[in-house]
Design an enzyme around this catalytic site. Structure first.
Site, PDB file in Angstrom:
ATOM      1  N   ASP A 135      -5.137   4.564  -1.084  1.00 19.53           N
ATOM      2  CA  ASP A 135      -5.958   5.075  -0.056  1.00 19.53           C
ATOM      3  C   ASP A 135      -5.553   6.137   0.636  1.00 19.53           C
ATOM      4  O   ASP A 135      -6.483   6.051   1.796  1.00 19.53           O
ATOM      5  CB  ASP A 135      -6.732   4.135   0.431  1.00 19.53           C
ATOM      6  CG  ASP A 135      -5.741   3.187   1.331  1.00 19.53           C
ATOM      7  OD1 ASP A 135      -4.627   2.925   0.505  1.00 19.53           O
ATOM      8  OD2 ASP A 135      -6.219   2.513   2.579  1.00 19.53           O
ATOM      9  N   LYS A 188       7.455   4.722   1.620  1.00 18.04           N
ATOM     10  CA  LYS A 188       5.910   5.710   1.210  1.00 18.04           C
ATOM     11  C   LYS A 188       5.877   6.862   2.630  1.00 18.04           C
ATOM     12  O   LYS A 188       5.652   5.864   3.497  1.00 18.04           O
ATOM     13  CB  LYS A 188       4.691   5.023   1.275  1.00 18.04           C
ATOM     14  CG  LYS A 188       4.870   4.192  -0.177  1.00 18.04           C
ATOM     15  CD  LYS A 188       3.220   3.812  -0.712  1.00 18.04           C
ATOM     16  CE  LYS A 188       3.135   2.419   0.835  1.00 18.04           C
ATOM     17  NZ  LYS A 188       1.437   2.517   0.025  1.00 18.04           N
ATOM     18  N   ASP A 198      -3.475  -2.689   1.027  1.00 17.67           N
ATOM     19  CA  ASP A 198      -4.373  -2.873   1.877  1.00 17.67           C
ATOM     20  C   ASP A 198      -5.165  -1.103   1.937  1.00 17.67           C
ATOM     21  O   ASP A 198      -4.595  -0.240   1.592  1.00 17.67           O
ATOM     22  CB  ASP A 198      -3.980  -2.492   3.578  1.00 17.67           C
ATOM     23  CG  ASP A 198      -3.057  -3.574   3.387  1.00 17.67           C
ATOM     24  OD1 ASP A 198      -3.789  -5.650   4.086  1.00 17.67           O
ATOM     25  OD2 ASP A 198      -1.911  -4.124   3.705  1.00 17.67           O
ATOM     26  N   ASP A 225      -1.074   1.098  -3.683  1.00 14.73           N
ATOM     27  CA  ASP A 225      -0.989   0.335  -2.481  1.00 14.73           C
ATOM     28  C   ASP A 225      -1.829  -1.380  -2.442  1.00 14.73           C
ATOM     29  O   ASP A 225      -2.849  -1.453  -3.480  1.00 14.73           O
ATOM     30  CB  ASP A 225      -1.852   1.330  -1.912  1.00 14.73           C
ATOM     31  CG  ASP A 225      -0.489   1.116  -0.625  1.00 14.73           C
ATOM     32  OD1 ASP A 225      -0.590   0.425  -0.560  1.00 14.73           O
ATOM     33  OD2 ASP A 225      -2.363   1.520   0.693  1.00 14.73           O
TER      34      ASP A 225
END
Length: 268
Positions: free
Chosen positions: A198, A173, A4, A2
């Protein structure tokens, strides 16, 4: 991985992310940066990452807008769509030869935007009621900003669904379709690919459902307290990708011990 919360936080570099990317390049490890955000094109995101100190080519960036375009190209080549979204989504659809129209489109495609209008949402509702198929780039209900949470695609999709009784098909996702399309773009196989994210509800879940090993980093949304609430677990947990520097060739080897135990102090 990912973007961010893994490589960048707001407009700042996650400590160690630059060394992590450099080490992967030095070791010849292929990688793809994934994001559910459909606002920007890969070129836009490359520029944003470059400003933070990360040199990542456009070809190594995969967005929910690109995944949505690939899905529609496979489902109905040369189709038409009414789009509520930004340039990242409209560019991706133009590039596959789609016609963007508000007159009898094959699809209503909802993406991320910072300028949702009542008129555009009303038009989308009426087109879905008229038979257009409803697609949304991602199910995220809110996103972060310096001032606090922002409504995201999933929240607006819920409004349209409530008004029409028609649920959208989400491409991004945690749909493993997003992960599969990224694997194809990378030329990789799930058996030898690792997903780093995250968020438990999107990154880890999509990785698990696509058959990948998963690594949760605590530099973004999910922490140990929230991660423990889910009925599934990542393969490992680390504080950030900076802790992978020096172990990119063997992230789950003996030099890593058990990352969950390292972070939580548990005896697992």
């Amino acid at each position: 991985m990912d973007m961010d919360g893994v490589l960048v936080s707001e407009e700042s570099l996650v400590p160690g992310a630059d060394a992590f990317i450099s080490e992967m390049r030095e070791n010849g490890i292929s990688f793809m940066v994934l994001t559910n955000n459909s606002i920007y094109t890969p070129r836009d995101l490359r520029s944003r990452l470059h400003r933070t100190g990360l040199d990542i080519p456009e070809s190594a960036i995969w967005t929910s807008a690109l995944a949505t375009a690939r899905f529609l190209q496979q489902q109905r080549p040369g189709g038409s769509a009414y789009v509520v979204g930004e340039s990242g989504l409209t560019t991706a659809l133009h590039n596959i030869g789609y016609v963007l129209t508000d007159r009898d489109p094959d699809y209503v495609v909802l993406g991320e935007t910072r300028t949702y209008s009542f008129e555009a949402i009303t038009r989308a509702i009426r087109l879905v009621e008229g038979g257009a198929r409803f697609i949304a780039t991602n199910p995220d209900e809110k996103g972060p900003s310096r001032e606090g949470s922002l409504p995201a695609t999933g929240a607006v999709a819920a409004l349209i669904e409530r008004a029409t009784g028609r649920a959208p098909y989400y491409i991004g996702k945690p749909n493993p379709l997003m992960m599969r399309s990224a694997l194809r773009a990378l030329g990789a196989h799930s058996e030898n690919t690792l997903m780093i994210g995250d968020r438990m509800d999107t990154d880890v879940r999509s990785g698990l459902e696509a058959g990948l090993q998963t690594l949760l980093v605590l530099s973004g949304i999910s922490g140990h307290d929230t991660a423990d609430l889910f009925p599934y677990r990542p393969t490992r947990v680390l504080g950030s990708v900076g802790e992978l520097v020096g172990r990119t060739l063997d992230p789950f080897g003996d030099n890593g011990a058990d990352c969950r135990a390292e972070q939580s102090g548990s005896s697992e």
